[in-house]
Design an enzyme around this catalytic site. Structure first.
Site, PDB file in Angstrom:
ATOM      1  N   GLU A   1      15.527  55.581  31.934  1.00 35.80           N
ATOM      2  CA  GLU A   1      14.968  54.766  30.867  1.00 35.80           C
ATOM      3  C   GLU A   1      14.331  53.527  31.507  1.00 35.80           C
ATOM      4  O   GLU A   1      14.996  52.832  32.274  1.00 35.80           O
ATOM      5  CB  GLU A   1      16.055  54.318  29.899  1.00 35.80           C
ATOM      6  CG  GLU A   1      16.691  55.422  29.099  1.00 35.80           C
ATOM      7  CD  GLU A   1      17.793  54.875  28.208  1.00 35.80           C
ATOM      8  OE1 GLU A   1      17.469  54.291  27.159  1.00 35.80           O
ATOM      9  OE2 GLU A   1      18.974  55.019  28.564  1.00 35.80           O
TER      10      GLU A   1
ATOM     11  N   ARG B   1      29.791  60.387  38.486  1.00 35.91           N
ATOM     12  CA  ARG B   1      29.113  59.103  38.437  1.00 35.91           C
ATOM     13  C   ARG B   1      29.613  58.235  39.602  1.00 35.91           C
ATOM     14  O   ARG B   1      30.788  58.287  39.970  1.00 35.91           O
ATOM     15  CB  ARG B   1      29.429  58.423  37.094  1.00 35.91           C
ATOM     16  CG  ARG B   1      28.878  57.021  36.939  1.00 35.91           C
ATOM     17  CD  ARG B   1      29.457  56.379  35.672  1.00 35.91           C
ATOM     18  NE  ARG B   1      29.202  54.943  35.653  1.00 35.91           N
ATOM     19  CZ  ARG B   1      28.353  54.342  34.849  1.00 35.91           C
ATOM     20  NH1 ARG B   1      27.660  55.061  33.998  1.00 35.91           N
ATOM     21  NH2 ARG B   1      28.188  53.040  34.879  1.00 35.91           N
TER      22      ARG B   1
ATOM     23  N   LYS C   1      23.094  48.523  34.353  1.00 33.67           N
ATOM     24  CA  LYS C   1      21.792  47.880  34.122  1.00 33.67           C
ATOM     25  C   LYS C   1      21.923  46.658  33.212  1.00 33.67           C
ATOM     26  O   LYS C   1      21.279  45.649  33.424  1.00 33.67           O
ATOM     27  CB  LYS C   1      20.834  48.883  33.477  1.00 33.67           C
ATOM     28  CG  LYS C   1      20.025  49.708  34.458  1.00 33.67           C
ATOM     29  CD  LYS C   1      18.877  50.416  33.787  1.00 33.67           C
ATOM     30  CE  LYS C   1      19.311  51.418  32.769  1.00 33.67           C
ATOM     31  NZ  LYS C   1      18.183  52.231  32.258  1.00 33.67           N
TER      32      LYS C   1
END
Length: 249
Positions: free
Chosen positions: A11, A226, A236
């Site tokens: 994104e 992860r 982020k």
């Protein structure tokens, strides 16, 4: 033999971190190891949070790590196709327009939608009204008739946002969600392996369900661990706060 085709789909709403470096290496590295190709696809479906500097920063990080995308694409490249597929999803009885508020939909046990069984023709007409800007923000969503692996029912496919998009400008005032967009963009781009971290495992069933009920090509989704590190920030959102407060560059 099937060609390996992967994608790195960030994104463009923040600065990437070392966790994204792992994802870049997984996607580009797996393709390279199997003589395949890897797309860089910007998942640009939330115009409120996307900025040009993030698009540039993501591309530069991919190149800095030594990779060259086979092609740079955007989820917004497929807005019309995604909309047409949503109309087909309603026609097949697998989606409906709902008027529950975002607060009502929060959490894992929201009340069932009283609009779940509304007639298909009614949902089609309301979805068209959503597209034309006749319904206000937060007053309606398009929801899919499926249950995620974690038990969450009927995830949202489209929501209304009267925010111009950096690429499509003011053509659209409805935008697709991750749960709806991701698997269909993978299908459109003929991705062979959709590689993602473990927190997306709960969405694997809806990924396969959506491709199959629409009778489109369905890639395989594989999850990997992860990256979590102690004594540093792998978020982020938190990194964005550190930059905004002048603590880091």
């Amino acid at each position: 033999m099937l060609q390996v085709i992967t994608r790195f789909p960030p994104e463009p709403n923040g600065i990437l971190h070392i966790g994204h470096a792992k994802a870049i290496n997984f996607n580009f590295g797996y393709a390279k190891a199997h003589n395949g190709i890897c797309y860089l696809r910007y998942d640009d479906t939330n115009p409120e949070k996307e900025e040009e500097k993030f698009f540039v920063g993501i591309r530069e990080m991919v190149e800095w790590l030594g990779y060259k995308p086979y092609k740079i694409t955007h989820s917004s490249d497929y807005f019309q196709e995604l909309y047409d597929l949503a109309v087909e999803l309603i026609r097949r009885g697998h989606a409906y327009v709902c008027h529950q508020s975002s607060d009502e939909l929060k959490g894992h046990n929201p009340p069932p939608s009283p609009w779940r069984e509304r007639p298909m023709e009614e949902s089609l007409a309301l979805f068209e009204d959503m597209r034309k800007g006749k319904i206000g923000e937060g007053e309606a969503t398009l929801r899919m008739k499926t249950t995620l692996e974690d038990g969450k029912m009927d995830p949202v496919a489209y929501r209304i946002k009267f925010t111009p998009h950096h690429r499509s400008l003011d053509k659209w005032c409805i935008y697709p969600t991750y749960d709806y967009t991701h698997c269909l963009c993978d299908s459109i781009e003929n991705i062979s392996h959709s590689l993602c971290t473990k927190e997306f495992q709960a969405r694997r069933s809806s990924y396969y369900w959506l491709c199959n009920v629409l009778d489109v090509y369905c890639p395989v989704q594989w999850e990997y661990g992860r990256l979590n590190l102690n004594y540093t920030v792998v978020s982020k959102r938190k990194i964005g706060k550190l930059i905004a407060n002048g603590i880091v560059r």
